[in-house]
Design a protein around this motif. Sequence first.
Motif, mmCIF file in Angstrom:
data_model
loop_
_atom_site.group_PDB
_atom_site.id
_atom_site.type_symbol
_atom_site.label_atom_id
_atom_site.label_comp_id
_atom_site.label_asym_id
_atom_site.label_seq_id
_atom_site.Cartn_x
_atom_site.Cartn_y
_atom_site.Cartn_z
ATOM 1 N N LEU B 84 32.044 39.936 59.279
ATOM 2 C CA LEU B 84 32.801 40.043 58.024
ATOM 3 C C LEU B 84 34.222 40.531 58.306
ATOM 4 C CD1 LEU B 84 32.765 39.846 54.908
ATOM 5 C CD2 LEU B 84 32.087 42.245 54.860
ATOM 6 N N MET B 85 34.312 41.519 59.170
ATOM 7 C CA MET B 85 35.622 42.096 59.474
ATOM 8 C C MET B 85 36.551 41.049 60.110
ATOM 9 S SD MET B 85 36.209 45.484 61.772
ATOM 10 C CE MET B 85 36.903 45.047 63.322
ATOM 11 N N PHE B 86 36.077 40.397 61.175
ATOM 12 C CA PHE B 86 36.944 39.439 61.874
ATOM 13 C C PHE B 86 37.240 38.220 61.004
ATOM 14 C CE2 PHE B 86 35.250 41.625 65.750
ATOM 15 C CZ PHE B 86 36.465 42.177 66.123
ATOM 16 N N ALA B 87 36.199 37.696 60.348
ATOM 17 C CA ALA B 87 36.399 36.482 59.539
ATOM 18 C C ALA B 87 37.328 36.770 58.360
ATOM 19 C CB ALA B 87 35.058 35.967 59.042
ATOM 20 N N SER B 88 37.072 37.888 57.683
ATOM 21 C CA SER B 88 37.880 38.207 56.504
ATOM 22 C C SER B 88 39.340 38.431 56.891
ATOM 23 C CB SER B 88 37.324 39.452 55.804
ATOM 24 O OG SER B 88 38.209 39.858 54.805
ATOM 25 N N ILE B 167 29.892 33.940 50.160
ATOM 26 C CA ILE B 167 30.481 34.375 48.882
ATOM 27 C C ILE B 167 31.121 35.766 49.040
ATOM 28 C CG2 ILE B 167 29.958 35.027 46.489
ATOM 29 C CD1 ILE B 167 27.928 32.753 46.500
ATOM 30 N N VAL B 168 30.452 36.610 49.797
ATOM 31 C CA VAL B 168 31.036 37.935 50.072
ATOM 32 C C VAL B 168 32.375 37.757 50.800
ATOM 33 C CG1 VAL B 168 30.770 40.053 51.414
ATOM 34 C CG2 VAL B 168 28.836 39.166 50.138
ATOM 35 N N LEU B 169 32.356 36.889 51.796
ATOM 36 C CA LEU B 169 33.570 36.635 52.586
ATOM 37 C C LEU B 169 34.671 36.039 51.708
ATOM 38 C CD1 LEU B 169 34.926 36.485 55.389
ATOM 39 C CD2 LEU B 169 33.851 34.266 55.715
ATOM 40 N N PHE B 170 34.281 35.063 50.895
ATOM 41 C CA PHE B 170 35.235 34.414 49.994
ATOM 42 C C PHE B 170 35.876 35.451 49.054
ATOM 43 C CE2 PHE B 170 35.972 32.401 45.825
ATOM 44 C CZ PHE B 170 36.912 31.450 46.190
ATOM 45 N N THR B 171 35.036 36.328 48.506
ATOM 46 C CA THR B 171 35.534 37.349 47.570
ATOM 47 C C THR B 171 36.497 38.291 48.284
ATOM 48 O OG1 THR B 171 33.412 37.235 46.452
ATOM 49 C CG2 THR B 171 34.797 39.111 45.895
ATOM 50 N N ASP B 172 36.137 38.675 49.490
ATOM 51 C CA ASP B 172 36.984 39.592 50.251
ATOM 52 C C ASP B 172 38.343 38.945 50.553
ATOM 53 O OD1 ASP B 172 36.634 42.284 51.187
ATOM 54 O OD2 ASP B 172 37.031 41.533 53.191
ATOM 55 N N VAL B 173 38.294 37.674 50.948
ATOM 56 C CA VAL B 173 39.549 36.960 51.237
ATOM 57 C C VAL B 173 40.369 36.820 49.957
ATOM 58 C CG1 VAL B 173 40.500 34.718 51.914
ATOM 59 C CG2 VAL B 173 38.645 35.731 53.249
ATOM 60 N N GLN B 239 32.228 44.884 47.340
ATOM 61 C CA GLN B 239 31.930 43.455 47.242
ATOM 62 C C GLN B 239 30.492 43.169 47.649
ATOM 63 O OE1 GLN B 239 34.663 44.958 48.313
ATOM 64 N NE2 GLN B 239 36.160 43.522 49.077
ATOM 65 N N VAL B 240 30.072 43.773 48.749
ATOM 66 C CA VAL B 240 28.725 43.494 49.260
ATOM 67 C C VAL B 240 27.677 44.098 48.327
ATOM 68 C CG1 VAL B 240 27.219 43.619 51.272
ATOM 69 C CG2 VAL B 240 29.684 43.622 51.586
ATOM 70 N N TRP B 241 27.915 45.306 47.876
ATOM 71 C CA TRP B 241 26.925 45.983 47.044
ATOM 72 C C TRP B 241 26.731 45.232 45.727
ATOM 73 C CZ3 TRP B 241 23.067 48.987 47.845
ATOM 74 C CH2 TRP B 241 22.469 49.685 46.799
ATOM 75 N N VAL B 242 27.835 44.841 45.109
ATOM 76 C CA VAL B 242 27.743 44.178 43.803
ATOM 77 C C VAL B 242 27.199 42.754 43.943
ATOM 78 C CG1 VAL B 242 29.082 43.293 41.844
ATOM 79 C CG2 VAL B 242 29.554 45.570 42.748
ATOM 80 N N LEU B 243 27.654 42.045 44.962
ATOM 81 C CA LEU B 243 27.258 40.637 45.093
ATOM 82 C C LEU B 243 25.833 40.465 45.603
ATOM 83 C CD1 LEU B 243 30.582 39.221 46.478
ATOM 84 C CD2 LEU B 243 29.413 38.334 44.478
ATOM 85 N N ALA B 249 16.757 40.533 51.377
ATOM 86 C CA ALA B 249 15.969 41.205 52.422
ATOM 87 C C ALA B 249 16.848 41.734 53.554
ATOM 88 C CB ALA B 249 14.877 40.273 52.955
ATOM 89 N N ARG B 250 17.909 42.406 53.226
ATOM 90 C CA ARG B 250 18.807 43.112 54.151
ATOM 91 C C ARG B 250 19.629 42.188 55.035
ATOM 92 N NH1 ARG B 250 16.204 48.557 56.511
ATOM 93 N NH2 ARG B 250 18.400 49.097 56.509
ATOM 94 N N THR B 251 19.634 40.885 54.772
ATOM 95 C CA THR B 251 20.292 39.964 55.708
ATOM 96 C C THR B 251 21.815 39.996 55.606
ATOM 97 O OG1 THR B 251 19.937 38.203 54.117
ATOM 98 C CG2 THR B 251 18.379 38.335 55.950
ATOM 99 N N THR B 252 22.372 40.541 54.521
ATOM 100 C CA THR B 252 23.837 40.625 54.432
ATOM 101 C C THR B 252 24.310 42.083 54.460
ATOM 102 O OG1 THR B 252 23.822 40.631 52.017
ATOM 103 C CG2 THR B 252 24.019 38.486 53.091
ATOM 104 N N GLU B 253 23.416 42.953 54.928
ATOM 105 C CA GLU B 253 23.753 44.380 54.942
ATOM 106 C C GLU B 253 24.862 44.654 55.960
ATOM 107 O OE1 GLU B 253 20.237 46.778 54.257
ATOM 108 O OE2 GLU B 253 21.060 48.285 55.615
ATOM 109 N N VAL B 254 25.845 45.435 55.548
ATOM 110 C CA VAL B 254 26.909 45.854 56.463
ATOM 111 C C VAL B 254 26.831 47.371 56.628
ATOM 112 C CG1 VAL B 254 28.486 43.935 56.021
ATOM 113 C CG2 VAL B 254 28.567 45.949 54.556
ATOM 114 N N PHE B 255 27.665 47.889 57.509
ATOM 115 C CA PHE B 255 27.572 49.300 57.874
ATOM 116 C C PHE B 255 27.601 50.253 56.662
ATOM 117 C CE2 PHE B 255 30.582 52.820 58.202
ATOM 118 C CZ PHE B 255 29.714 53.763 58.725
ATOM 119 N N SER B 256 28.555 50.004 55.743
ATOM 120 C CA SER B 256 28.693 50.936 54.613
ATOM 121 C C SER B 256 27.460 50.903 53.710
ATOM 122 C CB SER B 256 29.941 50.597 53.798
ATOM 123 O OG SER B 256 29.857 49.270 53.349
#
Lengths: 430, 302
Positions: B84-88, B167-173, B239-243, B249-256
Motif C-alpha cells: 500500500l505504501m509503495f503503490a500509493s 479500492i483502498v489504494l484508489f481512495t488513498d491515491v 481508509q482501510v478501517w472504513v472501507l 478475513a484479515r486479507t487487507t489488514e495493514v499495520f495500523s
Amino acid sequence: MTTARGIGGTLCAAAATLALGAFAPAHAADTLTICHGGHPIMESNIKIIEKWAKKAGVNIKSDVIAYAIYVPKITQLLTTNSPQCDIIWHNDDWGQLWKQYLVTTDEVPGIGEVDKQPLDAFWNDEHKLTVVPMVHTVGTFFYRTDLVPENEVPKTFDDLVKVSEKLQKDGKVKWGYVGGMSMNNTWFSLWWTMWTNQCDILKPIYARTVKEWAADNWTPIIDQPCHQQIVEYWWDALHKAKISPEAMTTYGRNEANAIFEAGDAAFTVADSTFWGEFNDKNKSLVAGKVGMAKFPYGPGRTSPISWIDIWGWAIPKAVSPEHQKLAKQFLGEMLTDLDGQIGMWNETGGPPPNLKTWGTLKANDPTFRALQNAVFENEHVHSAYYFANWPQLHKAYSDVAIKALTGPREAIGQVLKDGVKSLHDAAVGQ
Amino acid sequence: MNARRNGLLTRLGEKERFALLLIAPAATVLVLFQIVPIVIGANASFRDWQLYNPKETWIGLAHYRYILSDPIFLTVVLPNTFVLMFASVAISLVVGMALAHLLNWNFRGHTLVQTMILLPQMIAPVIAATSMRWTFNDQFGVVAAFLRFIGYGQISWLAERWPSFLIVLFTDVWIWAPWFALILLAALKSLPREPFEAAQIDAAGRWRTFTHVTLPMLRPVIGVCVLIRSIDAFRTFDQVWVLTGGGPARTTEVFSIYAYIETFVNLDFGRGSAAAIVGAVIILIVAWIMYRAVDRLANVSR
C-alpha cells in the motif's frame, strides 16, 4: 467610570464569584450524567428517568459516546475510577467485562418484576446483580406481508431458499434474504442460523458460563457438522442459489436494512427495535408491508429458537455514594413506571423490561402480540458469551467464517478445522 | 542549585534565551503529547495489561515474541502495509506530477479545475472513505449503476481481497495525489527559465525536456515529498478501517489496523503497544534508508 476602575471592578467581581463558588455548599447531587450510545431507545428511556429526576429537583445530563469507541472509553473510565458518568449504558456483551467495577442493583425497586433469564450476563462473583434493565433486545425475523402470505412464511432453512427463489423467479423481488454478516453483525445471518440448527461456537451447546466452557477446555465446535452445515448453507445462499447478494459478507446492519427498506429483499433479521424504522414511510418503501415471524430452523432442530437479551443501565463504583443513591432511586422509578415503559414501546418498538406491562400490551397491541409470538414464546438462547475475552473470540470467529464463505465451497471443512485453534486461543486470551 | 541554573541562564545570550522562550510552548506540547505517551506505551508493551485487567504485570518481551512470530503479522500485515505504501506513493506521485503540469498551464477555467483537483485533499479521510464505500456499494453505488447501465454484472468489490485492496489504494491515491500536485506545482513555478530556454534552443522535445531538465531540477522536492508521504502512508488507518475493516478475513489488514485491533477490539493495551513499537521501529529504519536516498538525490541535483 475610568477604564482602569472598570477592569478592576470586573476582576474583583470575578474573584468574589470564584471565592463564593469555592466556599458555597457543594451541589454535587444536582446533576447526574448518563453516558450512552445515543440509540432512540436509550433517549426514550432517559426521558422516563428525567421525568422522575425532575420531580426530585435533579438534572439529568445526557452524554452520547460513539458506539465505535464506547467499550474502550467506558472501560477506561471504570478501570481508572473516574466518576465522569453516574449511569452508563450496559449490555449483555460486556456484563462480565465490567462486573467488578459496578455497584450492585439487587435492591433497586422493580428488579423482581423483570425477566430473569436475560440477567444471566450481569451477575458478579458474589452473585449480585450489576444492571437495571432498560429494554429487551430481541432478534426478529421480518418478512414482506405483501409478497408472502402468513401461512407460506418459511419454517425451515430449505423453505427460506425455496420461497426466495420463487419470489426472485417471479420478478417480485431482487433478493430473498438480506442481513448483516461482517464483524459485529454476525447475529443477523450466521448466528441465528447457528442457534436454530442446534449449534454454537463453544462446547457445550447453548452454555453461557465460564465454568461450563472451562470444564470442556474452551473447545470450539466450528468444525462440527452442525456448524459446517450453516456455513455451507450461507455459501450456497450467496454463490449458488443466490438468494442473498454475494457482497453480504461485507454488509453491516445499515447496508442490509437499506436493501430491505428499498423493497429489494423479502426477508431479513434485525433487532425488533427496527420495526419502527421499517414501517416509517419517510425512510422505508415497505412501510406497512412488514410482518414478524418465528426464525426458520435447520436440519438440526425441529422447532425454532430465538435470542433474547437486554440492554440496561449500570452505576460505576467510582460514583459518589450520594449519586449512587440517586441513580438507584431514578432507575427504580423508571423500572416501575409502567406507563412510561409503554410509552417507550409505542415510541420506539423496544419491549419494556417490566413484565407487568406485557399484559396491557398483549391485550391492546397487535404488534406486541406478533412479536411475542415470533420471539418470546419460543425456546431462548443468549446472543452473547459472557467472559472477558469475548471480543477476541468474536473477531476470530468472524475471520474464520468470512474466509470460509469467500473461498471455494470444497475448502469450507478445512477452513473451519484450521480455525479451531485460533478460536480456542482467542477464548483463553493467548 | 539556583546559582547553577542562574549561571546556565546567564551563560546563554539574550538571543538564545529568547529562542528558548519561543520554542518552549511547542516543546511542552511535544513532550506532553508525544514523548510522554511514547514512554508510557513503551512501558505498557512489556506488561500484561488488558483494559479490563489493569494489573500491568511485567512480562518482558513476550508481546514482541508473539507479534514477531504471528504469521498474520509477517505474511499479511507487513506485505500489505508496504504494498500500500509503495503503490500509493508511486501512483500519487505520477498522478500528482501530471496534475501539477496541467495546472502549470494557463487555460480557461484554470481556477475551477485547480479547486476541483484539490477537493479530495480538503475532505477528512474518514468521510472520503465512507463516500467511497457507498460509491462502490454493490447495490446502490454509482459504480454498480454504471456497470448495470453498460450491461455488466455487479461486482462484489469489497468481498474479495484484491478488489477491496485496489479500492483502498484508489481512495488513498484520490486523497493524496492533490497534495503531490500542490507541492510539485509550487516547485515547477519556482524553477528558473534559463535551462528551459536552453533546451528549446537545442530543439529538445517536451518529453526530453521533462526527463532531462524538469525532473532533475525537481528531484529534491520529489524526494522530500516521497519521504514525508511514505512515513504517513505507513500508518494509513481511516481508509482501510472504513472501507474493509482489514477484511475480508484479515486479507487487507495493514499495520495500523493490526495495532488498533489488538488495542481497541481485543482491549489488550500491552500487545497493542508492542505492535505500535514494532511498527515505529520498522518505519524508523525505512525512513532512515529513504532519508539517505533523498539526501543523495539532493546532492546529485546540486
